[in-house]
Design a protein around this motif. Structure first.
Motif, PDB file in Angstrom:
ATOM      1  N   PHE A 298       0.805  -1.224   0.000  1.00 35.78           N
ATOM      2  CA  PHE A 298       0.000   0.000   0.000  1.00 35.78           C
ATOM      3  C   PHE A 298       0.841   1.279   0.000  1.00 35.78           C
ATOM      4  CE2 PHE A 298       0.414  -1.509   4.420  1.00 35.78           C
ATOM      5  CZ  PHE A 298       0.996  -0.401   5.023  1.00 35.78           C
ATOM      6  N   TYR A 299       2.183   1.149  -0.068  1.00 41.06           N
ATOM      7  CA  TYR A 299       3.071   2.317   0.072  1.00 41.06           C
ATOM      8  C   TYR A 299       2.782   3.417  -0.968  1.00 41.06           C
ATOM      9  CZ  TYR A 299       7.463   4.987   0.201  1.00 41.06           C
ATOM     10  OH  TYR A 299       8.399   5.985   0.263  1.00 41.06           O
ATOM     11  N   ALA A 300       2.668   3.038  -2.238  1.00 30.38           N
ATOM     12  CA  ALA A 300       2.454   4.045  -3.295  1.00 30.38           C
ATOM     13  C   ALA A 300       1.124   4.772  -3.077  1.00 30.38           C
ATOM     14  CB  ALA A 300       2.484   3.387  -4.668  1.00 30.38           C
ATOM     15  N   ASP A 301       0.087   4.023  -2.724  1.00 32.60           N
ATOM     16  CA  ASP A 301      -1.221   4.642  -2.474  1.00 32.60           C
ATOM     17  C   ASP A 301      -1.173   5.555  -1.255  1.00 32.60           C
ATOM     18  OD1 ASP A 301      -2.409   3.469  -4.607  1.00 32.60           O
ATOM     19  OD2 ASP A 301      -3.341   1.831  -3.484  1.00 32.60           O
ATOM     20  N   LEU A 302      -0.415   5.132  -0.240  1.00 33.17           N
ATOM     21  CA  LEU A 302      -0.292   5.928   0.984  1.00 33.17           C
ATOM     22  C   LEU A 302       0.367   7.279   0.683  1.00 33.17           C
ATOM     23  CD1 LEU A 302      -0.428   6.173   4.102  1.00 33.17           C
ATOM     24  CD2 LEU A 302       1.692   4.849   4.220  1.00 33.17           C
TER      25      LEU A 302
ATOM     26  N   LYS B  26       0.515   8.746  -2.229  1.00 31.95           N
ATOM     27  CA  LYS B  26      -0.405   9.496  -3.092  1.00 31.95           C
ATOM     28  C   LYS B  26      -1.493  10.171  -2.242  1.00 31.95           C
ATOM     29  CE  LYS B  26      -2.991   8.738  -7.332  1.00 31.95           C
ATOM     30  NZ  LYS B  26      -3.623   7.726  -8.139  1.00 31.95           N
ATOM     31  N   PHE B  27      -2.036   9.412  -1.303  1.00 30.04           N
ATOM     32  CA  PHE B  27      -3.093   9.968  -0.456  1.00 30.04           C
ATOM     33  C   PHE B  27      -2.562  11.100   0.426  1.00 30.04           C
ATOM     34  CE2 PHE B  27      -5.142   9.921   3.748  1.00 30.04           C
ATOM     35  CZ  PHE B  27      -6.323  10.529   3.372  1.00 30.04           C
TER      36      PHE B  27
ATOM     37  N   SER C  11      -2.375  14.363  -1.326  1.00 29.54           N
ATOM     38  CA  SER C  11      -3.580  14.745  -2.084  1.00 29.54           C
ATOM     39  C   SER C  11      -4.181  16.066  -1.613  1.00 29.54           C
ATOM     40  CB  SER C  11      -4.628  13.631  -1.995  1.00 29.54           C
ATOM     41  OG  SER C  11      -5.094  13.486  -0.661  1.00 29.54           O
TER      42      SER C  11
ATOM     43  N   SER D 129     -11.950   5.087   5.390  1.00 30.14           N
ATOM     44  CA  SER D 129     -11.416   3.799   4.943  1.00 30.14           C
ATOM     45  C   SER D 129     -10.022   3.620   5.533  1.00 30.14           C
ATOM     46  CB  SER D 129     -11.304   3.800   3.412  1.00 30.14           C
ATOM     47  OG  SER D 129     -10.355   4.770   3.023  1.00 30.14           O
TER      48      SER D 129
ATOM     49  N   ASP E  52      -7.339   3.565   3.950  1.00 28.16           N
ATOM     50  CA  ASP E  52      -6.424   4.518   3.294  1.00 28.16           C
ATOM     51  C   ASP E  52      -6.651   5.930   3.842  1.00 28.16           C
ATOM     52  OD1 ASP E  52      -5.663   2.780   0.647  1.00 28.16           O
ATOM     53  OD2 ASP E  52      -7.777   2.580   1.178  1.00 28.16           O
TER      54      ASP E  52
END
Ligand code: IDP
Length: 142
Positions: free
Chosen positions: A59-63, A65-66, A69, A110, A112
């Motif tokens: 989940f690192y890339a999504d983390l 990115k979030f 944001s 969620s 994330d």
């Protein structure tokens, strides 16, 4: 119990929801004092470095990115047992599993977009505080 300091971040989802004050109120009514604070919009490099411990996780890339944001609110909290107390106030990482009345149960969407970050141990608290605040900008409440 000792007086401790911990690093707290109100994440982009909670800042966008306009609940900074509500979250600060929970810190204050539970004996945690804000002794340093700033709003920032993190770069990918800053967020990536801050969460470097999770680099190998799926989940690192999504983390990253979030966390980039939108703006975040970053603070140092001080008080009795501040690290564990803040983690208790935050609730479980996944808001669906967070106890009723915790910040994540009440404000997170969620796993994330889960409203807040809090240091998990004295060693990480020290590193995380130094990452965002020079010592001269931390004003002990004692
Ligand atoms: P914590 O924030 O409760 O200490 P950690 O396990 O340190 O949780 O994870 C850091 C952050 O990474 C979490 O707050 C969450 O935003 C994200 N994260 C953790 N596990 C997952 C996952 O399984 N999927 C997506 N994001 C996750």
């Amino acid at each position: 119990m000792a007086i401790e300091r911990t690093l707290s971040i109100i994440k982009p989802d909670a800042v966008a929801k306009n609940v900074i004050g509500k979250i600060y109120s929970r810190f204050e009514t539970n004996g945690l004092k804000v002794i340093a604070a700033k709003m920032a919009w993190l770069s990918a490099q800053e967020a990536g470095e801050f969460y470097a411990v999770h680099k190998a996780r799926p989940f690192y890339a999504d983390l990253v990115k979030f966390m980039t944001s939108g703006p975040v609110m970053i603070q140092v909290l001080e008080g009795e047992d501040a690290i564990a107390k803040n983690r208790d106030l935050m609730g479980a990482t996944d808001p669906k599993k967070a106890a009723p009345g915790t910040i994540r149960a009440d404000f997170a969407e969620s796993i994330d977009a889960n409203a807040v970050h809090g240091s998990d141990a004295p060693e990480t608290a020290q590193v995380e505080i130094a990452f965002f605040f020079p010592a001269m900008n931390v004003y002990s409440g004692r």
